[in-house]
Design an enzyme around this catalytic site. Structure first.
Site, PDB file in Angstrom:
ATOM      1  CE  LYS A  75      39.170 -26.158   5.920  1.00  0.00           C
ATOM      2  NZ  LYS A  75      39.238 -27.775   5.687  1.00  0.00           N
ATOM      3  CE  LYS A 117      44.079 -27.019   1.520  1.00  0.00           C
ATOM      4  NZ  LYS A 117      43.739 -27.987   2.590  1.00  0.00           N
TER       5      LYS A 117
HETATM    6  N1  CTP Z   1      37.698 -35.535  11.351  1.00  0.00           N
HETATM    7  C1  CTP Z   1      36.945 -36.770  11.850  1.00  0.00           C
HETATM    8  N2  CTP Z   1      35.729 -36.697  12.411  1.00  0.00           N
HETATM    9  C2  CTP Z   1      34.958 -35.434  12.255  1.00  0.00           C
HETATM   10  C3  CTP Z   1      35.518 -34.379  11.650  1.00  0.00           C
HETATM   11  C4  CTP Z   1      37.018 -34.495  10.975  1.00  0.00           C
HETATM   12  O1  CTP Z   1      37.547 -37.847  11.930  1.00  0.00           O
HETATM   13  N3  CTP Z   1      33.907 -35.351  12.729  1.00  0.00           N
HETATM   14  C5  CTP Z   1      38.676 -36.032  10.485  1.00  0.00           C
HETATM   15  C6  CTP Z   1      38.740 -35.639   8.802  1.00  0.00           C
HETATM   16  O2  CTP Z   1      38.272 -36.800   8.172  1.00  0.00           O
HETATM   17  C7  CTP Z   1      40.228 -35.333   8.672  1.00  0.00           C
HETATM   18  C8  CTP Z   1      40.856 -34.732  10.408  1.00  0.00           C
HETATM   19  O3  CTP Z   1      39.637 -34.966  11.076  1.00  0.00           O
HETATM   20  O4  CTP Z   1      40.790 -36.581   8.449  1.00  0.00           O
HETATM   21  C9  CTP Z   1      41.177 -33.095  10.052  1.00  0.00           C
HETATM   22  O5  CTP Z   1      39.819 -32.894   9.419  1.00  0.00           O
HETATM   23  P1  CTP Z   1      39.617 -31.131   9.246  1.00  0.00           P
HETATM   24  O6  CTP Z   1      39.303 -30.792   7.943  1.00  0.00           O
HETATM   25  O7  CTP Z   1      40.631 -30.508   9.780  1.00  0.00           O
HETATM   26  O8  CTP Z   1      38.267 -31.192  10.151  1.00  0.00           O
HETATM   27  P2  CTP Z   1      36.756 -30.846   9.901  1.00  0.00           P
HETATM   28  O9  CTP Z   1      35.955 -30.692  10.959  1.00  0.00           O
HETATM   29  O10 CTP Z   1      36.409 -31.700   8.799  1.00  0.00           O
HETATM   30  O11 CTP Z   1      36.812 -29.317   9.154  1.00  0.00           O
HETATM   31  P3  CTP Z   1      36.018 -28.709   8.083  1.00  0.00           P
HETATM   32  O12 CTP Z   1      34.296 -28.728   8.505  1.00  0.00           O
HETATM   33  O13 CTP Z   1      36.446 -27.348   7.726  1.00  0.00           O
HETATM   34  O14 CTP Z   1      36.070 -29.750   6.984  1.00  0.00           O
END
Ligand code: CTP
Length: 153
Positions: free
Chosen positions: A47, A45
């Site tokens: 990432k 992806k």
């Molecule tokens: N999530 C959440 N609140 C946040 C960050 C993440 O509820 N502030 C949730 C996302 O919606 C997802 C889960 O945690 O269902 C895992 O998300 P992930 O993508 O691993 O974390 P992110 O912090 O959003 O990472 P990135 O910035 O790389 O997208």
């Protein structure tokens, strides 16, 4: 009978937003199953994570509300996991709203509010301020400052 809840994520630099989501999901049922994206799946992806897959899996597996953490290796595994683990609810943060509605034919699908102002991406940006180039620049500036201060001794 156990009500199984399923979610997926990368969970890099595990933070309070991740914990809030996992706890809210667990509150919806009795057993929380979490798919953690492998490094290979993330690479496909585009990432890249700070924390490697084996460690992210161990961290998630050891969160109190998580009953089982499994690898997430490809987009298409969801239906198989739902069937295999007899999942009742599939849940994600609402940044994914609508994206998994197709699974409604095999279980309930919910999107929960994200926690404000925290994400792995923003933490990575903060950490990048501490990279070697910036530290070298800071050291150089400190050297200049101490030379100036010494003149006032
Ligand atoms: N999530 C959440 N609140 C946040 C960050 C993440 O509820 N502030 C949730 C996302 O919606 C997802 C889960 O945690 O269902 C895992 O998300 P992930 O993508 O691993 O974390 P992110 O912090 O959003 O990472 P990135 O910035 O790389 O997208």
């Amino acid at each position: 009978m156990n009500k199984v809840v399923l979610t997926y994520g990368t969970f890099d630099l595990f933070h309070i937003g991740h914990l809030n989501l996992l706890q809210r999901l667990k509150d919806l049922g009795d057993y929380l199953l979490v798919g953690v994206s492998t490094d290979e799946f993330n690479a496909s992806k585009g990432k890249q994570t700070v924390v490697r897959f084996e460690d992210r899996l161990r961290i998630v597996q050891n969160i109190k509300c998580v009953d089982l953490a499994i690898p997430e290796t490809h987009w298409e595994q969801k239906r198989g996991d739902i069937e295999k683990h007899d999942v009742s609810i599939f849940g994600m943060g609402n940044d994914w709203s609508g994206k998994f509605d197709a699974l409604r034919d095999c279980c309930e699908v919910v999107y929960l509010p994200r926690t404000d102002d925290v994400s792995s991406t923003s933490m990575k940006k903060l950490l990048s301020v501490l990279d070697k180039t910036h530290i070298d620049e800071l050291k150089q500036a400190l050297g200049i400052l101490s030379t100036i201060i010494d003149r006032f001794d």
